[in-house]
Scaffold this active site. Structure first.
Site, PDB file in Angstrom:
ATOM      1  N   TYR A 266      -4.512   7.382  -1.898  1.00  0.00           N
ATOM      2  CA  TYR A 266      -5.794   6.782  -2.247  1.00  0.00           C
ATOM      3  C   TYR A 266      -6.921   7.748  -1.861  1.00  0.00           C
ATOM      4  O   TYR A 266      -6.717   8.695  -1.089  1.00  0.00           O
ATOM      5  CB  TYR A 266      -6.011   5.496  -1.455  1.00  0.00           C
ATOM      6  CG  TYR A 266      -5.274   4.271  -1.931  1.00  0.00           C
ATOM      7  CD1 TYR A 266      -5.480   3.758  -3.202  1.00  0.00           C
ATOM      8  CD2 TYR A 266      -4.411   3.584  -1.075  1.00  0.00           C
ATOM      9  CE1 TYR A 266      -4.826   2.598  -3.620  1.00  0.00           C
ATOM     10  CE2 TYR A 266      -3.764   2.428  -1.486  1.00  0.00           C
ATOM     11  CZ  TYR A 266      -3.972   1.947  -2.758  1.00  0.00           C
ATOM     12  OH  TYR A 266      -3.344   0.802  -3.166  1.00  0.00           O
TER      13      TYR A 266
ATOM     14  N   GLU B  23      -5.470  -1.874   3.263  1.00  0.00           N
ATOM     15  CA  GLU B  23      -5.699  -2.330   4.637  1.00  0.00           C
ATOM     16  C   GLU B  23      -6.768  -1.472   5.318  1.00  0.00           C
ATOM     17  O   GLU B  23      -6.775  -1.292   6.525  1.00  0.00           O
ATOM     18  CB  GLU B  23      -4.400  -2.351   5.460  1.00  0.00           C
ATOM     19  CG  GLU B  23      -3.408  -3.388   5.019  1.00  0.00           C
ATOM     20  CD  GLU B  23      -2.761  -3.044   3.686  1.00  0.00           C
ATOM     21  OE1 GLU B  23      -2.892  -3.838   2.735  1.00  0.00           O
ATOM     22  OE2 GLU B  23      -2.126  -1.973   3.578  1.00  0.00           O
TER      23      GLU B  23
ATOM     24  N   ASN C  85      -7.565  -0.762  -8.612  1.00  0.00           N
ATOM     25  CA  ASN C  85      -6.399  -1.035  -7.791  1.00  0.00           C
ATOM     26  C   ASN C  85      -6.130  -2.529  -7.685  1.00  0.00           C
ATOM     27  O   ASN C  85      -6.960  -3.266  -7.160  1.00  0.00           O
ATOM     28  CB  ASN C  85      -6.593  -0.457  -6.383  1.00  0.00           C
ATOM     29  CG  ASN C  85      -5.351  -0.621  -5.542  1.00  0.00           C
ATOM     30  OD1 ASN C  85      -4.303  -0.057  -5.849  1.00  0.00           O
ATOM     31  ND2 ASN C  85      -5.456  -1.404  -4.482  1.00  0.00           N
ATOM     32  N   GLU C  86      -4.963  -2.963  -8.187  1.00  0.00           N
ATOM     33  CA  GLU C  86      -4.571  -4.373  -8.117  1.00  0.00           C
ATOM     34  C   GLU C  86      -5.727  -5.284  -8.520  1.00  0.00           C
ATOM     35  O   GLU C  86      -6.021  -6.284  -7.864  1.00  0.00           O
ATOM     36  CB  GLU C  86      -4.074  -4.710  -6.701  1.00  0.00           C
ATOM     37  CG  GLU C  86      -2.803  -3.957  -6.332  1.00  0.00           C
ATOM     38  CD  GLU C  86      -2.242  -4.336  -4.978  1.00  0.00           C
ATOM     39  OE1 GLU C  86      -1.017  -4.389  -4.843  1.00  0.00           O
ATOM     40  OE2 GLU C  86      -3.041  -4.556  -4.040  1.00  0.00           O
TER      41      GLU C  86
ATOM     42  N   GLU D 293       3.804   0.704  -6.152  1.00  0.00           N
ATOM     43  CA  GLU D 293       3.903   0.456  -4.711  1.00  0.00           C
ATOM     44  C   GLU D 293       5.194  -0.312  -4.446  1.00  0.00           C
ATOM     45  O   GLU D 293       5.269  -1.510  -4.730  1.00  0.00           O
ATOM     46  CB  GLU D 293       2.708  -0.355  -4.191  1.00  0.00           C
ATOM     47  CG  GLU D 293       1.389   0.389  -4.208  1.00  0.00           C
ATOM     48  CD  GLU D 293       0.265  -0.419  -3.569  1.00  0.00           C
ATOM     49  OE1 GLU D 293       0.564  -1.406  -2.861  1.00  0.00           O
ATOM     50  OE2 GLU D 293      -0.912  -0.066  -3.792  1.00  0.00           O
TER      51      GLU D 293
ATOM     52  N   TYR E 214       3.509   0.847   9.633  1.00  0.00           N
ATOM     53  CA  TYR E 214       4.063   0.249   8.409  1.00  0.00           C
ATOM     54  C   TYR E 214       5.591   0.247   8.392  1.00  0.00           C
ATOM     55  O   TYR E 214       6.207  -0.031   7.377  1.00  0.00           O
ATOM     56  CB  TYR E 214       3.521   0.998   7.176  1.00  0.00           C
ATOM     57  CG  TYR E 214       3.345   0.128   5.954  1.00  0.00           C
ATOM     58  CD1 TYR E 214       2.162  -0.536   5.715  1.00  0.00           C
ATOM     59  CD2 TYR E 214       4.367  -0.014   5.026  1.00  0.00           C
ATOM     60  CE1 TYR E 214       1.992  -1.330   4.578  1.00  0.00           C
ATOM     61  CE2 TYR E 214       4.214  -0.811   3.884  1.00  0.00           C
ATOM     62  CZ  TYR E 214       3.019  -1.458   3.676  1.00  0.00           C
ATOM     63  OH  TYR E 214       2.854  -2.242   2.562  1.00  0.00           O
TER      64      TYR E 214
END
Length: 581
Positions: free
Chosen positions: A53, A99, A157-158, A234, A301
């Site tokens: 990103y 996030e 994005n989404e 993703e 993560y």
């Protein structure tokens, strides 16, 4: 020169079918000295591509002021990937989620209370245009069509998780193209009818995001786009953590098996995350479903490569899955980065926040308490001060819409916490001579996903004593970016009941990675040699802060802790083990 294109149900590079095996690594969550180490580990695991990103708020921290140095040097990161022979997928959407604080959107957008983000709203589009004039000019030379490694870029994005404004999506697409972006463009959305309908755009490659059941997700994608290749942009192989939760993990073999299933089908996959890194400073985001949930400093993560760059069992399981699918040769890892124990020491120099105010801030006077954004502040803390006339009998003090956590003081004595969870009021009384009311508000991270994205910080409406709103405020912005101005004192009773800065030093002979352990400390931030490592909070799950070796120097190093509450001691340990539990 090369170009990635869609030909029927194939993804083709220069006319030849290609399967992308990509891994997500965010340059802005890793000290630049370690970019090559992390990218090398991606390559030797068998991946042929890296995805990242680009957070708008990192690159334009103040409107019209741009930053492409240090952690923000995206061009150098791309050059490093290119040198190692990796393709690059870039997601420079104005909004990235990730996030990350405010999903990558800059906080200064919210200075306009009427701002409407992620939509065809001209004041918002104007800000994007100005930013893209700068950003796309930097990215353009790295496109594969110009001999570089970037083979694809995302337009939003989404978006289907947020809205369905096709005019907005088209505007972003057109804006990229008119600025010289000519590589493959795509969207990515969750695998539901609502998300795919809202987030895709005619003529743009659609991809899906998920963590399991790939056949089900791809069947839905094919329902809407029957002539498109199956691409998971993703594949969630782990998960992130909020404060107060347990650390999330996923069985390595389970993740590897799902990944292997997609590879065997010929699907292209972006492994999210391959290496997570760290939310340094105040850049952690937050979620808000039933309640506000800020993300911790670590973005480990549960990845194949841990937050600290270590190889995990998931790495080996994933590499084995790829090795069954294609020849990736013998495993040759870069030399391990040493971990160091620098011992335990006390922070003996202190200055409490009330004594420090005039050194690091100056008051502005307002009738109403104003938000951080209205005062031009992005992150950190903000203190609101007023005079309460007396006498007044004990009554509830209420903050209307505090974002996010406020410490209340009367005559500099701590009264309690009011926050955006369940602590709504504090009962106080005012003596005949009156009292000084101080409210210190912490911005714990703007929401990065969902309908509550517009997350203004500070006191967003007003303060009431009983039923009466209070006016005439002095407001001190505390972004914590100028702490070198503090004058500390050394004394025997250094523990304070007020928010306090604690300073100490430690010696380093050999430089390596280490971890800041804070036994007995409650809540605050840690800075080493002026670099903000991020937040700590005794509720966990994070029990140590990662301190990368490149932030250290041989000889004396400075550590500063801003602690909001009364710590049990002022002892700090620098240890070899990272603790997430």
């Amino acid at each position: 020169m090369s170009k990635l294109e869609v030909q029927g149900k194939d993804l083709c590079l220069n006319g030849e079918p290609v399967q992308l095996i990509s891994g997500a690594i965010h340059y802005f969550r890793i000290v630049p000295d370690y970019w090559e180490d992390r990218l090398l580990k991606l390559k030797v695991c068998g991946f042929n591509c890296v995805e990242t990103y680009i957070p708008w708020n990192l690159h334009e921290p103040k409107e019209g002021e741009y930053n492409f140095e240090g952690l923000a040097n995206v061009e150098e990161f791309i050059k490093t990937a290119d040198r190692l022979g990796l393709y690059v997928i870039v997601r420079p959407s104005p909004y990235i989620c990730a996030e990350w604080e405010f999903g990558g959107l800059p906080s200064w957008l919210l200075a306009d209370r009427n701002m409407k983000v992620r939509s065809y709203y001209q004041p918002y589009l104007d800000k994007i245009d100005t930013y893209y004039d700068v950003l796309m000019e930097r990215l353009k030379p790295f496109q594969s069509t110009q001999g570089g490694p970037i083979i694809a870029m995302q337009i939003e994005n989404e978006y289907g998780s947020f809205g369905n404004d096709k005019q907005y999506l088209a505007y972003i697409k057109d804006g990229m193209e008119k600025r010289g972006i000519d590589v493959l463009l795509f969207t990515s959305d969750g695998p539901t009818d609502l998300m795919i309908q809202g987030g895709t755009l005619d003529g743009v490659l659609a991809t899906v995001n998920f963590g399991s059941r790939p056949a089900e997700a791809f069947n839905l994608l094919q329902k809407y786009f029957p002539k498109t290749p199956n691409i998971c942009m993703e594949f969630w192989n782990g998960w992130f953590d909020h404060w107060g939760e347990e650390h999330h993990t996923r069985d390595p073999q389970d993740a590897a098996d799902t990944f292997a299933n997609m590879l065997s089908r010929g699907d292209s996959v972006n492994f999210y995350m391959f290496h997570g890194g760290t939310n340094f400073g105040f850049f952690n985001g937050a979620n808000h479903d039933e309640k506000y949930e800020p993300t911790i400093t670590s973005y480990d993560y549960d990845c194949p490569i841990s937050e600290t760059g270590d190889i995990t069992p998931k790495f080996h399981a994933v590499r084995e899955a790829i090795a069954k699918h294609k020849d990736i040769g013998e495993l040759e890892l870069p030399d391990p980065i040493p971990k160091k124990n620098y011992g335990t020491f006390e922070l003996k120099q202190t200055i409490n926040l009330f004594d420090a105010l005039s050194m690091i801030s100056f008051p502005v006077r307002r009738a109403n308490p104003e938000s951080m954004e209205e005062l031009g502040q992005d992150y950190g803390y903000i203190l609101y001060r007023t005079k309460l006339t007396g006498p007044k009998k004990k009554a509830p003090l209420t903050i209307q819409e505090v974002r996010d956590r406020a410490l209340v003081f009367v005559n500099q004595e701590f009264q309690g916490v009011i926050d955006r969870w369940k602590n709504n009021t504090i009962d106080i009384e005012v003596p005949v001579e009156g009292a000084q009311l101080d409210i210190l508000v912490e911005n714990m991270g703007r929401i990065n996903y969902g309908p509550n994205l517009k997350d203004i910080k500070g006191i967003t409406e007003g303060v009431r004593f009983a039923y009466q709103f209070q006016y005439d405020w002095e407001i001190y912005s505390l972004p914590m970016d100028n702490l070198e101005k503090l004058n500390y004192k050394t004394n025997d009773e250094q523990i304070s009941k007020r928010p306090t800065f604690y300073r100490g030093s430690f010696q380093v002979d050999e430089i390596g990675d280490t971890f800041v352990e804070l036994p007995g400390w409650k809540k605050g931030i840690v800075l080493v040699n002026g670099f903000n490592l991020g937040r700590y909070w005794e509720i966990g799950p994070q029990k140590t802060l990662y301190l990368p070796g490149p932030l250290l120097k041989q000889g004396e190093n400075e550590i500063v802790i801003f602690e909001l509450h009364e710590p049990a001691n002022t002892v700090v340990s620098l240890i070899e083990e990272h603790k997430l539990c």
